[in-house]
Scaffold this motif. Structure first.
Motif: not given
Length: 52
Positions: A2-6, A41-44
């Motif tokens: 999964t790509t997660v945004i910090l 906004d990209r669902g991440r």
């Protein structure tokens, strides 16, 4: 994976690939990044920074 945004802390805005689905995803320089239920906004999913 999964790509997660910090979010916040020294790695603010960095994307991180992880297998974590809950809890802590990264520790760095006195900060812990923990997954939240918030999505960008990209669902991440977002991981919020907390000082150790």
């Amino acid at each position: 994976m999964t790509t997660v945004i910090l979010m916040y802390g020294p790695a603010h805005g960095r994307a991180l690939s992880t297998e974590a689905t809950e809890g802590e995803v990264r520790r760095e320089a006195g900060w812990s990044y923990q997954l939240t239920d918030d999505l960008d906004d990209r669902g991440r999913p977002n991981a919020m920074a907390y000082t150790d």
